[in-house]
Scaffold this active site. Structure first.
Site, mmCIF file in Angstrom:
data_model
loop_
_atom_site.group_PDB
_atom_site.id
_atom_site.type_symbol
_atom_site.label_atom_id
_atom_site.label_comp_id
_atom_site.label_asym_id
_atom_site.label_seq_id
_atom_site.Cartn_x
_atom_site.Cartn_y
_atom_site.Cartn_z
ATOM 1 N N LYS A 71 0.875 -1.338 0.260
ATOM 2 C CA LYS A 71 0.168 0.283 -0.075
ATOM 3 C C LYS A 71 0.779 0.992 0.068
ATOM 4 C CE LYS A 71 -3.962 1.567 2.484
ATOM 5 N NZ LYS A 71 -4.742 0.923 3.684
ATOM 6 N N SER B 143 -9.412 1.837 3.501
ATOM 7 C CA SER B 143 -9.213 2.822 2.462
ATOM 8 C C SER B 143 -7.974 1.604 1.256
ATOM 9 C CB SER B 143 -7.985 3.694 3.127
ATOM 10 O OG SER B 143 -7.768 3.000 4.164
ATOM 11 N N SER C 248 -9.604 -0.456 7.680
ATOM 12 C CA SER C 248 -9.005 0.373 5.539
ATOM 13 C C SER C 248 -7.721 -1.249 5.016
ATOM 14 C CB SER C 248 -8.121 0.661 5.927
ATOM 15 O OG SER C 248 -8.866 2.188 6.432
#
Lengths: 477, 473, 115
Positions: free
Chosen positions: B69, B144, B168
């Site tokens: 990420k 997210s 997330s």
């Protein structure tokens, strides 16, 4: 003070002598090229996290114990949030609700005697970087080498009632910090910084007026002058019927005035909250006792002991204990030669003079304690006179050679100094009145006795022929 | 992942081939799951992995291609947090988890898309555009960590790292039909994870199966001296056989099944729980009376910490800078106003307000006290059960154009995931079924601190029995 | 409490008249100044409304009795994470200032404060 009472409180920041910064392993050495002692943590880079330097806590506990504070059993760090280019994270890691130490005091000498100035708290925090403003271009230059260097903030009670007390407190605190070996006490270089809070009231009035904060005082003299100016400024305002505004004043040393720092900025709301990246610190008895066992004798204690044990007057104890190293030097000398006052005199005059001339501290001095005592002992034996000793000392200080070496290389290895021998001879003649009478009444053979005594007294170093002549002269006076 | 590792060792495939194949697939990807593809770095690692595999001591991750990420720092590779303010930021250091992956020979393909600074549940606040759900590109993959979830679901990598502050990892795992683990707070180092909310953030694995998630978790967990909040817990390697569910007590909180939960989701989760019971687990009713306050607590605590964590983005030392000519204050204002998106600004403002003078006690302190009560609820519950089960999200993946411009309704999507972050508990989301549209439904399992073995063990056992996780978009 | 019902109520409130305004425009501007974020008219209005709705929701917490409850700042009970006082290698100067938008002679350059 001319119809007005004053209260002063001091906030002192001491930069600590750790090897590495408080939250990262960057070196704390000064004088490095800009931004060469930085890392993601102290530069506030994304994803970086702080890790506490244990030594910072040791030093904080040490100071707390030295001034009689209560050491917190649990203490936490907090974030103080504001924006400034030299604050890399946009917040400073400090302590807010649970500081490392609370309470304690420092004794200061005042005209009325010893006064205890209370300490409110001592807490740990990190220093910010340095910003230098360009004189001509609209830019500022930021160096983060200093960002993250450990600081102890010492907040006093508003307990000083005149500027002399304030300076005395600062001097004593500085000395304690240096004795503890945790700070080098340099105000010029900024490793010791002082801010003040001042307020005044008319004598007889019950409440003190508004407080103002004073910054930018980088020497003892400046602290005194700035405080004096600010107190006078308060008094002027009150005399003319005005009100003192609560503001921060900057001392301008070249103009000799304080100037308000107030700008269009809104007053700071630091939004303190507990630092989530650091876990609480639990300090147990064992840790505290560990640190306590490393405490050296503090300046006040040492002065008292010198007075008692060596019978030295206050002036001497003050000079000799100005640094731990100098006091250690003195005691080393006294340990080798039982002449406390004489050694004190020598240190206060000749040694201090030499240190000043060479611009060094006692730790770098070429004349070791045994060398100084050796020299002084020589005077005592009559090997050299007082004035000659001063000369020899100067040579010792510059060359690092011992007194013996210098005397042997100079002279004949014998005492040929008339004055010295005269002194010794007179002493012996006075000590032996019967023999003297006998000699004077014709027993000239006793000359040998006297010369022998002179030789004995000078440990064989006197020039026998000269000694003989001098003794004879003195006896026949 | 284990399958790939086996194929490498049998010489049926090489890391370089596998890496090339995936890089090509990523380049053709229309889901916008990646922000940066590190072709050069990946192939270099793949080649080194081949050398590593020639030796006897290569770990299971050697040559395994993973995605990271883009809020996790990778040395020499752009790390943007999907924000204009860091669009060109290249860190000179690796996050600890990245270093660990590299040390074990993993191949990092690139950096995946996310909501800006990990603030969001839809991956639509990225300055690089939204990521789409591989099950239906008109829908959100969740957030997210939407980029990582989509990449795993679309088989563009063998596994990925995400981060989880309020859900997330788990939420997009649920929306994309994959497995995601938010580990115990402190079990995975946060050094190098761009901070959002320091007392809630954790990095965790996202993969197609619980077994793969376990492999990745083992690779990244462990104490890190660079992270003061890192736990000193001594973990044993995760047992990849799965646990025997007989005698395991599954607590089902009524509080997670109230109104507001989509009926399809509810029935899929309940059948998942029934499956666990079938495998021998004992279902127990529990109550978590304070979790209903979780969202309110979270949006005060997380935004407060975030408002402070994001103060460093000021255009001074790195990142975007704007408005210099107007002086320092103007530079701050311009940089931050232009550099941050609307959601980030909203949260910074909320957090600043919650901490400001006069409001600290009413908001931040109060929320922190309720946080204690939530943690206490779990402590009490875990005396009655071993694992808590419930839905991961109240809904399934919704359409991007269905999104209401009302922040609060988005915040409420995290209602089941937030409590685990507040209490620091490990939580796993695994696929447990589908809704009437065929969109994946996730079931969330929670366990006491450091009991990832229970979660992963149950997840592995569940997946060995069921086939929901095998269905591909 | 129903999530959907609550959302609906809040949306109605946001769009309708705010009887119980939690945050004024002045509050928002003050917070924005503290956070160094500038807002134009439209942004201010929108943000005010959004923040008001969110803060209104936070009122939920006032129904919880927290007397005697100590706040949680760390989810796990760790203490005393420290390191030894050893200086180690820092970043190269290159790496330290590489990302700085403006730097000169090793220093990071910023505009001066304009009074």
């Amino acid at each position: 003070m001319n119809g007005y009472d004053v209260v002063i409180g001091l906030e002192v920041h001491a930069q600590l002598l750790t090897e590495s910064k408080v939250f990262c392993g960057c070196s704390t050495r000064s004088g490095l090229a800009p931004n060469t002692s930085t890392c993601p943590v102290c530069m506030g880079m994304p994803g970086a996290l702080p890790v506490l330097n244990r030594k910072m806590v040791d030093y904080g506990i040490r100071l707390g114990l030295a001034v009689g504070s209560r050491i917190a059993r649990t203490c936490i760090f907090a974030r103080k949030n504001y924006f400034y280019p030299d604050l890399p994270k946009g917040y400073q890691i400090t302590q807010y609700e649970s500081p490392l130490c609370e309470g304690g005091s420092i004794d200061v000498e005042t005209k009325e005697g010893v006064k205890k100035i209370g300490i409110i708290r001592i807490h740990m925090e990190e220093d910010a970087g340095k910003t230098i403003h360009d004189e001509t271009a609209p830019y500022s230059y930021v160096d983060y080498n200093r960002a993250g260097v450990p600081l102890l903030e010492i907040v006093s009670e508003p307990g000083m009632t005149d500027t002399d007390q304030a300076v005395a407190y600062l001097r004593e605190l500085r000395q304690i910090l240096m004795y503890l070996g945790i700070c080098d006490g340099s105000m010029e270089e900024g490793s010791l910084r002082c801010d003040a809070n001042v307020s005044v009231k008319k004598e007889g009035s019950s409440r003190y007026g508004t407080r103002t904060e004073l910054k930018n005082m980088n020497s003892f003299r400046n602290v005194q002058k700035a405080l004096e100016f600010e107190i006078e400024r308060h008094i002027q305002i009150l005399e003319s019927g005005g009100r003192v505004e609560q503001e921060t004043m900057l001392w301008n040393p070249s103009k000799g005035v304080t100037v308000s720092m107030r700008s269009k900025e809104e007053s700071h709301d630091y939004r303190y909250f507990p630092e989530p990246d650091l876990v609480p610190l639990r300090i147990d008895d064992a840790w505290i006792e560990d640190v306590r066992s490393t405490l050296p004798e503090l300046p006040a204690e040492r002065r008292a002991r010198f007075r008692k044990r060596y019978g030295l007057p206050a002036y001497d104890t003050g000079v000799l204990t100005q640094s731990r190293e100098l006091a250690d030097y003195y005691e080393a000398c006294v340990g080798m030669l039982d002449a406390p006052k004489e050694i004190s005199n020598w240190i206060m005059t000749e040694v201090m003079r030499a240190l000043n001339e060479q611009g060094i501290s006692i730790t770098d001095f070429k004349v070791m304690p045994e060398m100084l005592t050796g020299l002084i002992a020589m005077i005592g034996r009559g090997r050299i006179s007082g004035s000659m000793a001063k000369e020899i000392f100067a040579e010792m200080a510059s060359t690092g050679r011992s007194a013996e070496e210098i005397v042997s290389s100079r002279g004949v290895g014998q005492i040929s100094d008339e004055e010295t021998l005269k002194t010794v001879a007179s002493r012996i003649i006075d000590a032996n009145p019967d023999e003297a009478r006998k000699y004077r009444s014709g027993k000239t053979g006793l000359l040998g006795f006297f010369v022998g005594q002179v030789m004995k007294a000078t440990q064989g170093e006197a020039n026998p022929k000269l000694a003989s002549r001098i003794v004879k002269e003195l006896l026949e006076e | 992942m284990l399958e790939t590792a086996r194929r490498y060792r049998k010489r049926k495939e090489s890391p370089v081939e596998e890496t090339r194949r995936l890089l090509d697939a990523i380049k053709r990807d229309t889901l916008n799951s990646f922000i940066t593809i590190d072709e050069q770095g990946a192939l270099l690692s793949a080649r080194s992995a081949e050398d590593l595999l020639d030796r006897e001591d290569a770990g299971v991750l050697a040559g395994i291609p993973v995605a990271v990420k883009d809020n996790i720092c990778t040395c020499g590779v752009r790390t943007t947090c999907a924000s204009e303010i860091l669009a060109d930021f290249v860190p000179a250091y690796d996050a600890t988890v990245v270093k660990k992956l590299k040390d074990q020979g993993a191949v990092i393909l690139g950096k995946t898309n996310l909501d800006e600074f990990a603030m969001g549940s839809t991956t639509t606040t990225s300055c690089f555009g939204p990521t789409r759900n591989p099950w239906d590109p008109s829908r959100t993959p969740g957030g997210s960590s939407g980029g990582s979830a989509a990449a795993v679901a679309a088989m563009l990598c063998a596994g990925a790292l995400g981060s989880d502050t309020g859900g997330s990892i788990r939420m997009p795992a649920s929306f994309c039909g994959i497995t995601g683990l938010k580990p115990t707070y402190g079990s995975v180092s946060r050094y190098g994870l761009v901070a959002f909310a320091s007392s809630l953030d954790q990095i965790g694995p996202m993969a197609a199966t619980a077994r793969d998630a376990a492999v990745l978790f083992d690779a990244i967990k462990g104490h890190d001296p660079l992270d003061s909040t890192s736990a000193l817990h001594d973990y044993a390697p995760t047992d990849l056989e799965g646990i025997d569910l007989r005698g395991v007590r599954i607590g089902v909180p009524k509080d997670f099944f109230g109104p507001g939960l989509n009926p399809d989701v509810k029935s899929a989760v309940l059948s998942g729980i029934a499956e666990l019971a079938d495998m021998g687990a004992q279902v127990v009713d529990i109550r978590l009376p304070h979790v209903r306050y979780g969202v309110a607590v979270y949006y005060i605590v997380a935004t407060a910490e975030a408002s402070s964590n994001l103060a460093r983005y000021d255009g001074v030392r790195y990142g975007m800078r704007s408005g210099e000519s107007g002086g320092l204050r103007n530079m701050y204002l311009q940089t931050r106003s232009k550099g941050f998106g609307a959601e980030v600004k909203r949260r910074i403002m909320l957090g600043t307000y919650a901490l400001s003078a006069g409001y600290y006690d009413a908001y931040y302190r109060k929320a922190s006290q309720v946080r204690t009560l939530i943690a206490d609820d779990f402590r009490a519950a875990f005396s009655l059960c071993d694992i808590i089960a419930g839905p991961t999200t109240p809904v399934t993946a919704f359409r991007l154009d269905e999104m209401v411009d009302d922040p609060l309704s988005i915040y409420l999507l995290d209602i089941y995931t937030i409590p685990a972050n507040l209490a620091g508990l490990p939580a796993l989301s695994i696929p447990c079924g589908f809704d009437s549209r065929g969109l994946p439904v996730g079931m969330q399992l929670m366990a006491p601190h450091f009991r990832e073995d229970l979660l992963l063990g149950a997840g592995i056992a569940f997946q060995d029995r069921t086939g929901h996780h095998k269905v591909r978009p | 409490m129903s999530v959907l019902v609550y959302i609906a109520a809040l949306i109605r409130k946001y769009q309708g008249v705010n009887k119980n305004v939690k945050i004024t425009d002045a509050d928002v501007l003050h917070a924005a100044a503290l956070a160094r974020i500038s807002l134009d008219e439209d942004e201010l209005r929108k943000l005010s409304g959004e923040l008001d709705a969110v803060l209104d929701y936070m009122d939920l917490l006032s129904e919880v009795d927290t007397s005697g409850v100590s706040p949680t700042h760390h989810p796990l009970p760790a203490i005393n994470a420290m390191r030894d006082d050893v200086a180690r290698q820092s970043l190269d100067l290159e790496d330290a200032v590489r990302n700085a938008p403006r730097h000169k002679d090793g220093c990071v350059v910023v505009p001066k404060v304009i009074e």
